[in-house]
Motif scaffolding. Structure first.
Motif, PDB file in Angstrom:
ATOM      1  N   UNK A 181       0.684  -1.235  -0.200  1.00 36.32           N
ATOM      2  CA  UNK A 181      -0.067  -0.169  -0.085  1.00 36.32           C
ATOM      3  C   UNK A 181       0.798   1.226  -0.033  1.00 36.32           C
ATOM      4  N   UNK A 182       1.906   1.225   0.713  1.00 44.28           N
ATOM      5  CA  UNK A 182       2.737   2.264   0.789  1.00 44.28           C
ATOM      6  C   UNK A 182       3.558   2.574  -0.580  1.00 44.28           C
ATOM      7  N   UNK A 183       3.768   1.508  -1.040  1.00 42.69           N
ATOM      8  CA  UNK A 183       4.528   1.658  -2.407  1.00 42.69           C
ATOM      9  C   UNK A 183       3.450   2.294  -3.352  1.00 42.69           C
ATOM     10  N   UNK A 184       2.193   1.801  -3.338  1.00 36.15           N
ATOM     11  CA  UNK A 184       1.207   2.229  -4.221  1.00 36.15           C
ATOM     12  C   UNK A 184       1.011   3.951  -4.036  1.00 36.15           C
ATOM     13  N   UNK A 185       1.148   4.273  -2.809  1.00 34.34           N
ATOM     14  CA  UNK A 185       0.509   5.581  -2.465  1.00 34.34           C
ATOM     15  C   UNK A 185       1.754   6.276  -2.993  1.00 34.34           C
ATOM     16  N   UNK A 186       2.963   6.193  -2.868  1.00 35.79           N
ATOM     17  CA  UNK A 186       4.068   7.090  -3.085  1.00 35.79           C
ATOM     18  C   UNK A 186       4.335   7.071  -4.438  1.00 35.79           C
ATOM     19  N   UNK A 187       3.863   5.909  -5.397  1.00 34.35           N
ATOM     20  CA  UNK A 187       4.006   5.989  -6.777  1.00 34.35           C
ATOM     21  C   UNK A 187       2.841   6.992  -7.369  1.00 34.35           C
ATOM     22  N   UNK A 188       1.774   7.041  -6.532  1.00 39.51           N
ATOM     23  CA  UNK A 188       0.787   7.789  -7.418  1.00 39.51           C
ATOM     24  C   UNK A 188       0.861   9.300  -6.953  1.00 39.51           C
ATOM     25  N   UNK A 189       1.486   9.652  -5.846  1.00 39.43           N
ATOM     26  CA  UNK A 189       1.457  11.061  -5.283  1.00 39.43           C
ATOM     27  C   UNK A 189       2.087  11.919  -6.428  1.00 39.43           C
ATOM     28  N   UNK A 190       3.245  11.776  -7.112  1.00 35.20           N
ATOM     29  CA  UNK A 190       3.872  12.769  -7.993  1.00 35.20           C
ATOM     30  C   UNK A 190       3.003  12.953  -9.069  1.00 35.20           C
ATOM     31  N   UNK A 191       2.112  11.785  -9.563  1.00 33.86           N
ATOM     32  CA  UNK A 191       1.291  12.030 -10.598  1.00 33.86           C
ATOM     33  C   UNK A 191       0.018  12.830 -10.414  1.00 33.86           C
ATOM     34  N   UNK A 192      -0.405  12.689  -9.038  1.00 34.18           N
ATOM     35  CA  UNK A 192      -1.406  13.554  -8.660  1.00 34.18           C
ATOM     36  C   UNK A 192      -1.213  14.994  -8.560  1.00 34.18           C
ATOM     37  N   UNK A 193       0.063  15.341  -8.105  1.00 33.69           N
ATOM     38  CA  UNK A 193       0.688  16.740  -7.992  1.00 33.69           C
ATOM     39  C   UNK A 193       1.092  17.314  -9.403  1.00 33.69           C
ATOM     40  N   UNK A 194       1.439  16.423 -10.467  1.00 36.48           N
ATOM     41  CA  UNK A 194       1.815  16.912 -11.618  1.00 36.48           C
ATOM     42  C   UNK A 194       0.554  17.414 -12.232  1.00 36.48           C
ATOM     43  N   UNK A 195      -0.422  16.443 -12.427  1.00 40.30           N
ATOM     44  CA  UNK A 195      -1.689  16.867 -13.113  1.00 40.30           C
ATOM     45  C   UNK A 195      -2.356  17.897 -12.452  1.00 40.30           C
ATOM     46  N   UNK A 196      -2.283  18.103 -11.267  1.00 35.33           N
ATOM     47  CA  UNK A 196      -3.082  18.998 -10.535  1.00 35.33           C
ATOM     48  C   UNK A 196      -2.437  20.463 -10.895  1.00 35.33           C
ATOM     49  N   UNK A 197      -1.150  20.751 -10.614  1.00 36.02           N
ATOM     50  CA  UNK A 197      -0.501  21.926 -10.580  1.00 36.02           C
ATOM     51  C   UNK A 197      -0.240  22.278 -11.925  1.00 36.02           C
ATOM     52  N   UNK A 198       0.292  21.077 -12.801  1.00 38.71           N
ATOM     53  CA  UNK A 198       0.633  21.268 -14.086  1.00 38.71           C
ATOM     54  C   UNK A 198      -0.850  21.845 -14.940  1.00 38.71           C
ATOM     55  N   UNK A 199      -1.966  21.537 -14.465  1.00 38.86           N
ATOM     56  CA  UNK A 199      -3.087  22.042 -15.006  1.00 38.86           C
ATOM     57  C   UNK A 199      -3.514  23.576 -14.791  1.00 38.86           C
ATOM     58  N   UNK A 200      -3.069  23.853 -13.457  1.00 39.68           N
ATOM     59  CA  UNK A 200      -3.185  25.138 -12.886  1.00 39.68           C
ATOM     60  C   UNK A 200      -2.171  26.051 -13.615  1.00 39.68           C
ATOM     61  N   UNK A 201      -0.945  25.620 -14.067  1.00 38.74           N
ATOM     62  CA  UNK A 201       0.086  26.178 -14.627  1.00 38.74           C
ATOM     63  C   UNK A 201      -0.639  26.744 -16.060  1.00 38.74           C
ATOM     64  N   UNK A 202      -1.165  25.676 -16.693  1.00 37.46           N
ATOM     65  CA  UNK A 202      -1.672  25.942 -18.133  1.00 37.46           C
ATOM     66  C   UNK A 202      -2.813  27.045 -18.199  1.00 37.46           C
ATOM     67  N   UNK A 203      -3.668  26.837 -17.034  1.00 33.15           N
ATOM     68  CA  UNK A 203      -4.768  27.741 -17.363  1.00 33.15           C
ATOM     69  C   UNK A 203      -4.370  29.154 -16.759  1.00 33.15           C
ATOM     70  N   UNK A 204      -3.135  29.331 -15.791  1.00 28.48           N
ATOM     71  CA  UNK A 204      -2.575  30.496 -15.547  1.00 28.48           C
ATOM     72  C   UNK A 204      -2.124  31.384 -17.117  1.00 28.48           C
ATOM     73  N   UNK A 205      -1.296  30.688 -17.744  1.00 30.79           N
ATOM     74  CA  UNK A 205      -0.683  31.211 -18.695  1.00 30.79           C
ATOM     75  C   UNK A 205      -2.081  31.391 -20.150  1.00 30.79           C
ATOM     76  N   UNK A 206      -2.911  30.564 -19.889  1.00 34.65           N
ATOM     77  CA  UNK A 206      -3.979  30.784 -20.712  1.00 34.65           C
ATOM     78  C   UNK A 206      -4.877  31.954 -20.539  1.00 34.65           C
ATOM     79  N   UNK A 207      -5.014  31.996 -19.161  1.00 28.33           N
ATOM     80  CA  UNK A 207      -5.639  33.371 -18.709  1.00 28.33           C
ATOM     81  C   UNK A 207      -4.838  34.410 -19.287  1.00 28.33           C
ATOM     82  N   UNK A 208      -3.789  34.611 -19.104  1.00 29.45           N
ATOM     83  CA  UNK A 208      -2.965  35.758 -19.402  1.00 29.45           C
ATOM     84  C   UNK A 208      -3.065  35.970 -21.130  1.00 29.45           C
TER      85      UNK A 208
END
Length: 287
Positions: A181-208
């Protein structure tokens, strides 16, 4: 809430009612919809497991105090509501099924190894996103929710990373066997953060760009944000399981958790009032 192997066998409702601890009742709810319980504490490392799939999160004030007053994660809404004697339950449900989230056996690697792998990807994500902002510099002209969210997101990545980096220096904690379970969790975490904050960055520059900002730095930032986000989506699809869970099952668990918590409070208060009434009667009984 997340899964455990035994949660597929629902506990009888009369057994749940007899259980006096809310964590026991809450852990049973996911089983009614066949969802596995998440047997790992990883998002807020200082959380205390109460029973498989149920944890007690520290308050924001507690983690902030340990962080020397810096921004810290924690159950901030719980701390606010606790002033009124409330019981707060936050039900987090998975959007896809992965039996590994419930695995309690050793995965064959140490906790330090899985933490280091995950930490490296998280820090790499933060470097890319911070680089986007630095490259754009004064070319960004709007005070948007996306910009503020991305700045907060970088702190969200950086502060837990510092704690996990310190954990790696603890031979006892880093050297212990990690669970599936711990291996699964730590494998998932970076992808959650990438998609969440990468999408935010895309919307930031899109708004500009949508507001007419055609400065070269903004155009380059938009192109780079698009490239990063698209690439991270591909990597996430390859790394994460693809069986989505019907949203009705997720809502059922969330509603069931709320009702279970309410039932616990009702029973607790009823027992308290009954004991108080018995004490009062006993106090008036002549000896």
């Amino acid at each position: 809430m997340t899964a455990s192997p035994w949660s597929a066998r629902p506990i009888a409702s009369d057994s749940i009612r007899r259980a006096r601890q809310p964590s026991v009742r809450l852990a049973a709810v996911a089983g009614y919809e066949g969802l596995p319980l998440h047997n790992s504490v990883w998002e807020i490392p200082e959380s205390s497991p109460l029973t498989p799939g149920v944890v007690l999160a520290p308050t924001h004030a507690e983690t902030a105090a340990r962080a020397g007053g810096a921004m810290a994660a924690g159950a901030s809404s719980t701390g606010h509501a606790a002033r009124h004697g409330t019981l707060t339950v936050v039900t987090e449900v998975p959007y896809w099924e992965d039996g590994a989230a419930a695995g309690t056996s050793d995965c064959g690697r140490t906790f330090g190894e899985i933490t280091a792998d995950s930490l490296g990807l998280c820090e790499d994500t933060a470097r890319h996103l911070a680089g986007l902002l630095a490259e754009a510099g004064d070319g960004l002209t709007l005070d948007t929710p996306f910009r503020r969210s991305l700045l907060d997101g970088l702190r969200e990545i950086g502060e837990p990373a510092a704690g996990r980096r310190a954990l790696l220096s603890d031979a006892g904690a880093a050297g212990r066997p990690a669970t599936v379970s711990e291996e699964c969790s730590f494998r998932v975490l970076p992808h959650v953060l990438r998609v969440r904050h990468g999408g935010t960055a895309l919307r930031l520059f899109g708004a500009e760009a949508g507001a007419g900002n055609v400065r070269p730095a903004v155009r380059r930032g938009l192109a780079e944000a698009e490239r990063l986000f698209t690439g991270w989506l591909v990597e996430a699809d390859a790394a994460l399981p693809g069986r989505r869970i019907d949203i009705r099952r997720l809502v059922a668990v969330q509603v069931g958790s709320a009702l279970t918590a309410a039932e616990f409070v009702r029973d607790r208060d009823r027992d308290r009032d009954r004991d108080r009434d018995r004490a009062a009667v006993h106090g008036r009984t002549p000896r």
